[in-house]
Design a protein around this motif. Structure first.
Motif, PDB file in Angstrom:
ATOM      1  N   ASP A  34       2.139   4.395  12.833  1.00 33.48           N
ATOM      2  CA  ASP A  34       1.027   5.297  12.537  1.00 33.48           C
ATOM      3  C   ASP A  34       0.524   5.109  11.110  1.00 33.48           C
ATOM      4  O   ASP A  34      -0.683   5.152  10.853  1.00 33.48           O
ATOM      5  N   ALA A  35       1.456   4.900  10.183  1.00 32.39           N
ATOM      6  CA  ALA A  35       1.049   4.667   8.796  1.00 32.39           C
ATOM      7  C   ALA A  35       0.244   3.378   8.688  1.00 32.39           C
ATOM      8  O   ALA A  35      -0.777   3.309   7.980  1.00 32.39           O
ATOM      9  N   MET A  36       0.682   2.326   9.402  1.00 35.94           N
ATOM     10  CA  MET A  36      -0.039   1.060   9.363  1.00 35.94           C
ATOM     11  C   MET A  36      -1.444   1.193   9.951  1.00 35.94           C
ATOM     12  O   MET A  36      -2.411   0.634   9.429  1.00 35.94           O
ATOM     13  N   ILE A  37      -1.571   1.947  11.037  1.00 40.18           N
ATOM     14  CA  ILE A  37      -2.887   2.142  11.654  1.00 40.18           C
ATOM     15  C   ILE A  37      -3.821   2.879  10.705  1.00 40.18           C
ATOM     16  O   ILE A  37      -5.006   2.540  10.571  1.00 40.18           O
ATOM     17  N   LYS A  38      -3.313   3.878  10.007  1.00 44.21           N
ATOM     18  CA  LYS A  38      -4.143   4.589   9.028  1.00 44.21           C
ATOM     19  C   LYS A  38      -4.621   3.638   7.931  1.00 44.21           C
ATOM     20  O   LYS A  38      -5.776   3.696   7.507  1.00 44.21           O
ATOM     21  N   LYS A  79       0.808  -1.210   0.000  1.00 45.67           N
ATOM     22  CA  LYS A  79       0.000   0.000   0.000  1.00 45.67           C
ATOM     23  C   LYS A  79       0.845   1.265   0.000  1.00 45.67           C
ATOM     24  O   LYS A  79       0.419   2.301  -0.503  1.00 45.67           O
ATOM     25  N   ALA A  80       2.036   1.193   0.611  1.00 44.77           N
ATOM     26  CA  ALA A  80       2.869   2.393   0.728  1.00 44.77           C
ATOM     27  C   ALA A  80       4.318   1.996   0.960  1.00 44.77           C
ATOM     28  O   ALA A  80       4.614   0.872   1.391  1.00 44.77           O
ATOM     29  N   TYR A  81       5.199   2.918   0.639  1.00 45.46           N
ATOM     30  CA  TYR A  81       6.627   2.773   0.949  1.00 45.46           C
ATOM     31  C   TYR A  81       7.039   3.942   1.835  1.00 45.46           C
ATOM     32  O   TYR A  81       6.796   5.104   1.507  1.00 45.46           O
ATOM     33  N   GLU A  83      -7.859   4.906   6.061  1.00 46.16           N
ATOM     34  CA  GLU A  83      -7.552   6.321   5.819  1.00 46.16           C
ATOM     35  C   GLU A  83      -6.540   6.448   4.680  1.00 46.16           C
ATOM     36  O   GLU A  83      -5.782   5.517   4.380  1.00 46.16           O
ATOM     37  N   LYS A  84      -6.519   7.611   4.073  1.00 37.23           N
ATOM     38  CA  LYS A  84      -5.616   7.845   2.958  1.00 37.23           C
ATOM     39  C   LYS A  84      -4.175   7.955   3.454  1.00 37.23           C
ATOM     40  O   LYS A  84      -3.885   8.682   4.398  1.00 37.23           O
TER      41      LYS A  84
END
Length: 329
Positions: free
Chosen positions: A296-300, A130-132, A305-306
Motif C-alpha cells: 500500500d505504501a508503494m502504491i501511494k 522515499k520512505a522507511y 500521494e504523501k
C-alpha cells in the motif's frame, strides 16, 4: 568463487520464476529481503501474500524475493539490480549491506519509487529512498537495555550482532549501549555505569544461525562469569535445537539470573525459548505488518500521494509474566 557464482545463479533463477509467477497483467511491487533462509523474513512474505489475497484484480502483485542465503550481500544487490533492469512498479528493500545497496541505487538512479523495509540505508544515503517502513531499531535496543537493567545493575555483557554493515543492527546496538551507559553515542562499554564488554565482543553472526550458536557457546566457555548476553537479533534462536543445546550448559545460571539473556524478535520458537527459561526477555518486531503494509505504501508513492518518510511498525516486550499475551494481535 564458484560457490558465489552458483548462489547468484540460483538467486537469478528464483527471481525469474517469481516474476513469471506474478499475474501477467499486474504491475509488480517487489519486496527484497536479506535472505530467504531467515524465518523472520518469511513473516514478511506472509504479510505480502495476505495483501495479494485481499487485492486480487486491482492491478498489482506483491513479489517477495531475496538471495537464498542471508549472508549473501552481493546476491541481494544483484537481485535489486536485476529487478530494476526487468522493470517493476516500485521496490522495497531490506539492505543487508547498506553502503553497497546505496552505491547501486546511486549508479542506477531508478525513476520508480524506492523504499526500505525492516532495515534502512545509512543516514547519509536516506535521500535515495522515499520512505522507511519497519522497526525503530534504536528504540528496540533501548528496550533491550531497559529489560537488562531491571535484572542486573552492571557487569560484563556481550552483544551479538548480525552483518557488520547492517544499519538496523548498528542502531539496536547503539540503543543497548547508550541505555546501559546512561550516555549518548557510546561506541563500546568500558565501565560506564558499571557495564563492560569483554574481549572478543561484540560478535557478528553474518545472519547465520549455526555461527550464532557456536559464538554463544564459545563466549560462555571463555567467560564463565559473564553477566549478560544480548542477541540484538534472533539468529541463534532461529535454530531452536542448537540454541537449546547451548543454553543447556548454562541453565542453572539462567534460572538464578546469574546470567541474563535478552534477545530480539518473538517468532514462535523464541517464545518457546522464553517459556522454557532460555531467555529472560524478548523484544519483538512486527515483520508480518511490514510485509502487509509495504504494498500500500508503494502504491501511494507510485500515485504521488504523501507518505511519511518514517513508518514505524511497533514493538512487543515479552517477559515470563506476560508471555501468553504480549504479542500484538
Amino acid at each position: 568463487m564458484k560457490k558465489t557464482l552458483a548462489i547468484l545463479s540460483l538467486a537469478t533463477t528464483c527471481l525469474a520464476f517469481s516474476l513469471g509467477a506474478a499475474r501477467a497483467e499486474d504491475k509488480v511491487l517487489a519486496i527484497v529481503v536479506k535472505g530467504l533462509d531467515n524465518p523472520f523474513f518469511e513473516e514478511i512474505n506472509k504479510g505480502c501474500q495476505k495483501w495479494n489475497a485481499e487485492n486480487q484484480g486491482k492491478g498489482y502483485t506483491c513479489l517477495y524475493t531475496g538471495p537464498a542465503s542471508s549472508n549473501d550481500e552481493a546476491g541481494e544487490v544483484q537481485i535489486v539490480d536485476d529487478l530494476l533492469t526487468k522493470g517493476v512498479a516500485a521496490i522495497a528493500i531490506s539492505p543487508s549491506n547498506a553502503p553497497a545497496m546505496a552505491n547501486l541505487l546511486k549508479q542506477r538512479a531508478p525513476t520508480i519509487p524506492v523504499m526500505t523495509v525492516d532495515a534502512d540505508l545509512n543516514k547519509e544515503d536516506a535521500a535515495l529512498r522515499k520512505a522507511y517502513l519497519g522497526t525503530d531499531n534504536y528504540l528496540m535496543g533501548v528496550k533491550m537495555g531497559e529489560e537488562l537493567q531491571k535484572l542486573k545493575k552492571g557487569g560484563t555483557v556481550c552483544l551479538q550482532l548480525g552483518n557488520v554493515a547492517a544499519a538496523n543492527i548498528a542502531a539496536r546496538a547503539a540503543g543497548v549501549r547508550d541505555t546501559l551507559a546512561g550516555a549518548k553515542d557510546v561506541d563500546k562499554l568500558t565501565g560506564q555505569n558499571g557495564w563492560t564488554e569483554p574481549a572478543g565482543c561484540p560478535l557478528f553472526t553474518n545472519d547465520q544461525s549455526d555461527l550464532a550458536n557456536q559464538q554463544m557457546s564459545d563466549t560462555f566457555t571463555a567467560n564463565p562469569k559473564l553477566d549478560a548476553f544480548v542477541l540484538v537479533g534472533g539468529w541463534a534462536q532461529f535454530a531452536p535445537q542448537a540454541y537449546a543445546q547451548v543454553t543447556d550448559g548454562v541453565m542453572e545460571r539462567l534460572k538464578s539470573k546469574d546470567l541474563v539473556i535478552i534477545a530480539g524478535d518473538t517468532l514462535p520458537p523464541q517464545i518457546d525459548a522464553l517459556k522454557a527459561g532460555r531467555s529472560h526477555a524478548q523484544i519483538g518486531q512486527r515483520p508480518f505488518e511490514m510485509g502487509y503494509k509495504a504494498p500500500d505504501a508503494m502504491i501511494k508513492l507510485i500515485n504521488g500521494e504523501k507518505v511519511d518518510e518514517i513508518l514505524f511498525t511497533g514493538l512487543d516486550t515479552c517477559l515470563p509474566e506476560n508471555v501468553d499475551s504480549c504479542l500484538a494481535k
